[in-house]
Design an enzyme around this catalytic site. Sequence first.
Site, mmCIF file in Angstrom:
data_model
loop_
_atom_site.group_PDB
_atom_site.id
_atom_site.type_symbol
_atom_site.label_atom_id
_atom_site.label_comp_id
_atom_site.label_asym_id
_atom_site.label_seq_id
_atom_site.Cartn_x
_atom_site.Cartn_y
_atom_site.Cartn_z
ATOM 1 N N ARG A 51 0.803 -1.226 0.000
ATOM 2 C CA ARG A 51 0.000 0.000 0.000
ATOM 3 C C ARG A 51 0.830 1.267 0.000
ATOM 4 N NH1 ARG A 51 -3.371 -2.443 2.733
ATOM 5 N NH2 ARG A 51 -1.941 -4.186 2.713
ATOM 6 N N THR A 52 1.867 1.333 0.795
ATOM 7 C CA THR A 52 2.609 2.602 0.850
ATOM 8 C C THR A 52 3.299 2.859 -0.488
ATOM 9 O OG1 THR A 52 2.938 2.308 3.207
ATOM 10 C CG2 THR A 52 4.328 3.916 2.147
ATOM 11 N N LYS A 80 25.070 -7.084 -3.348
ATOM 12 C CA LYS A 80 26.479 -7.192 -3.768
ATOM 13 C C LYS A 80 27.385 -6.517 -2.750
ATOM 14 C CE LYS A 80 25.328 -6.786 -8.699
ATOM 15 N NZ LYS A 80 25.484 -5.914 -9.866
ATOM 16 N N ARG A 101 11.719 2.984 1.894
ATOM 17 C CA ARG A 101 11.397 2.204 3.095
ATOM 18 C C ARG A 101 12.560 1.269 3.368
ATOM 19 N NH1 ARG A 101 5.858 -0.633 4.426
ATOM 20 N NH2 ARG A 101 5.481 1.551 4.865
ATOM 21 N N HIS A 129 7.382 6.739 10.687
ATOM 22 C CA HIS A 129 6.662 6.545 9.423
ATOM 23 C C HIS A 129 5.842 7.807 9.161
ATOM 24 C CE1 HIS A 129 4.626 4.852 6.134
ATOM 25 N NE2 HIS A 129 4.205 3.715 6.638
HETATM 26 C C1 NCD Z 1 2.372 0.271 8.464
HETATM 27 C C2 NCD Z 1 3.879 0.144 8.388
HETATM 28 O O1 NCD Z 1 4.425 -0.248 7.375
HETATM 29 O O2 NCD Z 1 4.494 0.475 9.403
HETATM 30 N N1 NCD Z 1 1.746 0.034 7.237
HETATM 31 C C3 NCD Z 1 1.677 0.973 6.275
HETATM 32 O O3 NCD Z 1 2.545 1.760 6.042
HETATM 33 N N2 NCD Z 1 0.558 1.036 5.593
HETATM 34 C C4 NCD Z 1 1.785 -0.545 9.542
HETATM 35 C C5 NCD Z 1 2.083 -2.002 9.592
HETATM 36 O O4 NCD Z 1 2.811 -2.545 8.760
HETATM 37 O O5 NCD Z 1 1.560 -2.629 10.509
#
Ligand code: NCD
Length: 352
Positions: A51-52, A80, A101, A129
């Site tokens: 989703r992100t 590598k 991420r 986040h």
């Molecule tokens: C969250 C994350 O990645 O920290 N999810 C997200 O970004 N939509 C929450 C989670 O993974 O529980």
Amino acid sequence: MRNLIDAVDLSPRELEEMCDLAADIMAHPDRYQDACRGRKLATLFFEPSTRTRMSFESAMLSLGGTVLSMTDGATSSTTKGESLADTIRVISCYADIIAMRHPVDGAARLAARYTGVPFINAGDGGHCHPTQTLADVMTIRSETGRLSNLTVGLCGDLLYGRTVHSLIRVLSRCEGIRFVLISPSELALPDYMLEGLEAEATESLEEALPQLDILYMTRVQKERFDDQQQYERLKDAYILNAERMRLGKQTLRVLHPLPRVNEIAPDVDDDSRACYFKQVNYGRYMRMALILTLLGAQEDSPRQPVIPFAGSCPNPRCVCHRERSVPQEFIRTKDAVRCAWCEAEAVPEKEN
Ligand code: NCD
């Protein structure tokens, strides 16, 4: 602001402006459809995410821009032996803006030091986040009409739940916010989050529910546990279901960053107070607003100065222990000297 590492890189005023911009994009998407024509977003995801990453990509495409996507650290040159610093230097030559991420605490701060283009933290380990917080704040503002005078319950994995950390940071700068922390003691907030925070804590969701305006449910973060038995024991600590929802006010709003596992039963989904799918939509518009803002920004927010300190960072998940050649750096906060990367309280060298 040129980079978004921590949610508090945005001043309360910038945050309101970003919500206003997102609301304007929602109302007039056609006015923004070419706003990023010719610009490229690189999404560098070293940790699983659907989703992100897709939210960022969808946001950039809706602004008329294009996307370069790395969906899996296992296919990158990191395997590598390339350092994160070099990866970021290289990707900066290909893209106009980067969203990353990474599974390691503090990785975003390290990457931002080497980026040549605006940089967005899309989650660094169990630390922060900030773009989920943008989604959360927009949801709260849109659904309640305000970002003040709210009782906010945060429930579940408050230790590793990076979305909770960023949300608390931002909301604690708003007026009249009362926090109720709902977790088993093993999953209570980390020490760096407690500094200056006034909050009530309880292990009982039932007890907390009747007072809440916002209930922020979270998943127990399986991937951050060293001890899987401990995870099994704690994973279903809280389950919100239709019966428990009866304890909540009519004006309650339930948020969740998703993905959910068992912590919200499907019988809550049709309750008009459930906002977690709307939250996904608000998140996409906030990411559009963020990309536009960062691409137009000239300067980065000032950082806390690094101080000399004879000691070390005790957090084995910190980027200073996981990446080669990352110096130990420290900052002084109100109560402690902390690692500049992950904020763990620094340990002084033993005197002989
Ligand atoms: C969250 C994350 O990645 O920290 N999810 C997200 O970004 N939509 C929450 C989670 O993974 O529980």
